[in-house]
Design an enzyme around this catalytic site. Sequence first.
Site, PDB file in Angstrom:
ATOM      1  CB  SER A 245      -6.698  27.497 -48.392  1.00 49.49           C
ATOM      2  OG  SER A 245      -7.326  26.821 -49.044  1.00 49.49           O
TER       3      SER A 245
ATOM      4  CD  GLU B  29      -5.961  15.686 -46.808  1.00 53.18           C
ATOM      5  OE1 GLU B  29      -4.128  15.385 -46.476  1.00 53.18           O
ATOM      6  OE2 GLU B  29      -5.851  16.800 -47.932  1.00 53.18           O
TER       7      GLU B  29
ATOM      8  CG  ASN C 148      -0.659  17.839 -42.361  1.00 56.93           C
ATOM      9  OD1 ASN C 148      -0.058  16.833 -42.106  1.00 56.93           O
ATOM     10  ND2 ASN C 148      -1.754  17.610 -42.408  1.00 56.93           N
TER      11      ASN C 148
ATOM     12  N   GLY D 209      -6.623  22.750 -49.320  1.00 58.29           N
ATOM     13  CA  GLY D 209      -5.547  22.622 -49.757  1.00 58.29           C
ATOM     14  C   GLY D 209      -6.565  23.203 -51.859  1.00 58.29           C
TER      15      GLY D 209
ATOM     16  N   GLY E  55      -0.815  22.659 -46.551  1.00 59.44           N
ATOM     17  CA  GLY E  55       0.208  24.119 -48.355  1.00 59.44           C
ATOM     18  C   GLY E  55       1.402  24.866 -48.113  1.00 59.44           C
TER      19      GLY E  55
ATOM     20  CD  GLU F  38      -7.151  20.238 -41.145  1.00 58.53           C
ATOM     21  OE1 GLU F  38      -6.172  20.950 -41.080  1.00 58.53           O
ATOM     22  OE2 GLU F  38      -7.129  19.523 -41.740  1.00 58.53           O
TER      23      GLU F  38
ATOM     24  CG  HIS G  16      -5.733  15.527 -42.290  1.00 60.87           C
ATOM     25  ND1 HIS G  16      -6.119  14.970 -43.265  1.00 60.87           N
ATOM     26  CD2 HIS G  16      -5.568  16.441 -42.126  1.00 60.87           C
ATOM     27  CE1 HIS G  16      -6.022  16.007 -44.197  1.00 60.87           C
ATOM     28  NE2 HIS G  16      -5.018  17.078 -43.472  1.00 60.87           N
TER      29      HIS G  16
ATOM     30  CE  LYS H  24      -2.463  18.793 -46.659  1.00 53.47           C
ATOM     31  NZ  LYS H  24      -3.437  18.560 -46.626  1.00 53.47           N
TER      32      LYS H  24
HETATM   33  P1  PGA Z   1      -3.951  23.567 -47.014  1.00 53.43           P
HETATM   34  O1  PGA Z   1      -3.656  21.768 -45.529  1.00 53.43           O
HETATM   35  O2  PGA Z   1      -3.318  24.682 -45.754  1.00 53.43           O
HETATM   36  O3  PGA Z   1      -3.034  23.118 -47.612  1.00 53.43           O
HETATM   37  O4  PGA Z   1      -5.569  23.428 -46.847  1.00 53.43           O
HETATM   38  C1  PGA Z   1      -4.775  21.511 -44.544  1.00 53.43           C
HETATM   39  C2  PGA Z   1      -4.298  20.426 -43.654  1.00 53.43           C
HETATM   40  O5  PGA Z   1      -4.547  19.979 -44.700  1.00 53.43           O
HETATM   41  O6  PGA Z   1      -4.330  20.417 -42.446  1.00 53.43           O
END
Ligand code: PGA
Length: 251
Positions: free
Chosen positions: A210, A95, A9, A171, A232, A165, A93, A11
């Site tokens: 992460s 976010e 992803n 993140g 990330g 998640e 998600h 983003k």
């Molecule tokens: P991250 O994000 O690997 O940067 O923690 C995961 C996600 O939001 O799908």
Amino acid sequence: MRRKLVAGNWKMHGTRDMALSLVRDIAAKQPDGTEVVVFPPFPYLDPLIRAHGDVLGFGGQDVSEHDQPGAWTGEISAAMLEDIGCAWALVGHSERRQHHHEGNAQVAAKFAAARQAGLLPMLCVGETKEQRDAGCTEAVLTEQLSAVIEAAGIEAFRDAVVAYEPIWAIGTGTTATPEQVQQAHSFIRSLLAAGDAKISGLTRVLYGGSVKPANAAVLFAQADVDGGLIGGASLTADDFLAICAAAQSCA
Ligand code: PGA
């Protein structure tokens, strides 16, 4: 046997050049046997699918809940994603839930709209740090997943994917422990099993939060972990490919 799946992803990151070179590297070196899906920003989907849609899966990072064409400025329908060759849509998600105030009913409607257009939804669920500390993780997962099961029906989960998640791990560099992940995944599977045991056994449950090359293998080795949703680390071909290789080694 559930095939391992690793999804990236991106983003709101990247440029067209970066997108093309990242996907070119992933397409060239992805390990056999693991399914790989990429969720780039919308403007880059079409050129990426044209170039590499034969070897990688692609999806939208979000999808409209409106399933008919209409006056929905800024929205992108599931039918449009399907039209340009997407197979997937990310829904719910954290976010989107947090910054765009998407509630469980809207997430369920997006899941259903994706399904109706022939896309495979990847449904994200997960608790905040406060909810975990208060012992509410299972209650939150139940609420988020049940809303979709009730609205779309358990049949709609056939071939769909659930991504666990935990928000506190996204993140942040703080990864959930393999035990925490396994516990949440097995709980998610039990919720699906209450609807249909066969579908529950076939549904892939990914972990996101992460995930890095250094921790991927131990997470993916858990019994109910079928791969990862990577933020990330999906922006660097070497890291993402190392995570794909970790999934492959646990297959
Ligand atoms: P991250 O994000 O690997 O940067 O923690 C995961 C996600 O939001 O799908």
